[in-house]
Design an enzyme around this catalytic site. Structure first.
Site, short mmCIF file in Angstrom:
data_model
loop_
_atom_site.label_atom_id
_atom_site.label_comp_id
_atom_site.label_asym_id
_atom_site.label_seq_id
_atom_site.Cartn_x
_atom_site.Cartn_y
_atom_site.Cartn_z
N ASN A 1 29.59 71.24 59.70
CA ASN A 1 28.80 70.95 58.51
C ASN A 1 29.52 69.85 57.72
O ASN A 1 30.60 69.41 58.10
CB ASN A 1 28.62 72.21 57.65
CG ASN A 1 27.58 72.01 56.55
OD1 ASN A 1 26.46 71.55 56.83
ND2 ASN A 1 27.92 72.33 55.32
N ARG B 1 23.04 59.36 65.25
CA ARG B 1 24.10 60.14 64.61
C ARG B 1 24.52 61.22 65.60
O ARG B 1 23.70 62.05 66.00
CB ARG B 1 23.66 60.76 63.28
CG ARG B 1 23.41 59.74 62.19
CD ARG B 1 23.43 60.35 60.81
NE ARG B 1 24.78 60.70 60.38
CZ ARG B 1 25.06 61.35 59.25
NH1 ARG B 1 24.06 61.74 58.47
NH2 ARG B 1 26.29 61.62 58.92
N ASP C 1 25.00 71.28 60.82
CA ASP C 1 24.52 70.18 61.65
C ASP C 1 24.59 70.52 63.14
O ASP C 1 23.88 69.93 63.94
CB ASP C 1 25.33 68.92 61.37
CG ASP C 1 24.97 68.33 60.02
OD1 ASP C 1 24.12 67.42 59.99
OD2 ASP C 1 25.49 68.79 59.01
N ARG D 1 18.51 61.98 55.88
CA ARG D 1 19.71 62.71 56.26
C ARG D 1 19.38 64.20 56.18
O ARG D 1 18.33 64.59 55.72
CB ARG D 1 20.88 62.36 55.34
CG ARG D 1 20.47 62.23 53.90
CD ARG D 1 21.40 62.82 52.92
NE ARG D 1 21.77 64.19 53.18
CZ ARG D 1 21.06 65.25 52.81
NH1 ARG D 1 19.90 65.12 52.20
NH2 ARG D 1 21.49 66.46 53.09
#
Length: 367
Positions: free
Chosen positions: A252, A96, A242, A55
């Site tokens: 984020n 994702r 992100d 991650r």
């Protein structure tokens, strides 16, 4: 062990006729055990990304780059045609949806499929190498900017959210890389690490990295962050990202926007540290960012035990979006943009060399 030396994502070549694999630090096992998971198939990689074995936007990006090579190796073993291979690569790319680095890195590597596995691996290796270099540059730029911006006669007290360290990147870290740089200069008093609900990446991962480095810190509930800021116990907040839209809006880990609002009210810097690969100029504003909704059980249960009534539903966004107007500084490997003051990524990130490394040692401050 120094956590900055960890490599969350590494490629392992085939040995004695076995399949090559992507070796991942299993971040679901931390802080109690440091274990690696070796994946050899696309299904295993996607499962690892979804379950947060790996991650953090840059680390997921690196996994995506190597994921193309993994798909090629599996396809060679199982006799896939090019259409099947392309479909499997597309599955990796979509594992994702919020973190843009995954898509960017897959798109960078995939055009080299026709050149062969060695060419794909070389490009994936370059992604990892460049991310590590970018992390160190961000650390220096961010530390310099904060030490000039925050006028106090003592080391800084920093708040951070989620995990942005070696575990989330190719090594060293983004926001946590800035914190490490401050600590190395003797310019860090303590860190407030939000526990980060619902999966506790701050309590399990950031705190673990801080312990490895001997950095003083407190773990606090996410709901305590605003109060800690408004009581004057924090000099600045530093988080990762992100995805960053062209107007500076930043996606984020959920809970970030509350920190930004508290910083704005208290008049202290709210800083985002992220590589330029996280800046998505094709996304105009934060309202265009797809926010991943994760399973209800993550908020309705704890440790497999139901904590909410049977009739309750769970709302579990993995991220939120902070308006660019609340971002005091955006730290990248090319410098710092003061987004809240109108310096937007669309204007162009400053193309300058990282600042010279400072002499480091306990108690030494460059100020």
């Amino acid at each position: 062990m120094s956590s900055q030396d960890l490599r969350a994502v590494t490629w392992t070549a085939a040995v004695e006729g076995g399949a090559p694999s992507l070796s991942l630090i299993d971040q679901t096992a931390l802080p109690h055990a440091l274990e690696r998971l070796d994946v050899t198939t696309v299904d295993q990689l996607i499962d690892a990304i979804v379950r947060l074995v790996v991650r953090g936007a840059p680390a997921i990006g690196a996994a995506g780059g190597y994921g193309v090579a993994l798909a090629m190796a599996q396809g060679a073993r199982e006799g896939w045609d090019r259409a099947r291979l392309d479909a499997e690569v597309a599955r990796v790319r979509a594992a994702r949806p919020t973190a843009v680095n995954l898509m960017v890195c897959v798109d960078r590597v995939a055009p080299l499929i026709g050149a062969g596995l060695a060419a794909v691996l070389a490009e994936a290796d370059a992604i990892v190498r460049e991310d590590l270099e970018a992390n160190h540059a961000m650390g220096a730029f961010g530390a310099d900017w904060l030490l000039k911006r925050v006028s106090v006669d003592r080391p800084l007290r920093i708040l951070t959210h989620c995990n942005t360290g070696a575990l989330a990147t190719a090594g060293w870290g983004t926001a946590l890389g800035v914190i490490r740089e401050l600590h190395g200069r003797g310019s860090l008093e303590t860190v407030y690490a939000d526990e980060t609900r619902p999966l506790l990446q701050g309590a399990r991962l950031t705190a673990w990295e801080l312990v490895q480095e001997g950095i003083p810190h407190f773990v606090q509930a996410d709901g305590a962050a605003a109060g800690t800021i408004l009581r004057g116990e924090v000099d600045a907040a530093i988080v990762g990202a992100d995805r960053i839209a062209a107007n500076g809006d930043t996606a984020n880990k959920v809970g970030t926007v509350g920190i930004a609002l508290a910083c704005a009210y208290a008049g202290i810097p709210f800083v985002v540290a992220a590589p330029t690969t996280t800046v998505d100029l094709a996304t105009a504003t934060g309202s265009d960012i797809h926010i991943e909704l994760r399973g209800e059980d993550e908020v309705l249960e704890w440790g497999g035990v139901r904590t909410a009534p049977a009739g309750s539903r769970g709302h579990n966004p993995a991220f939120d979006v902070t308006p660019g107007s609340l971002v005091t500084g955006l730290v990248t490997e090319r410098g710092v943009l003061e987004v809240g003051a109108g310096e937007l990524p669309t204007v162009g990130l400053r193309d300058s060399a990282p600042p010279a490394s400072k002499e480091r040692g306990p108690g030494r401050s460059p100020r």
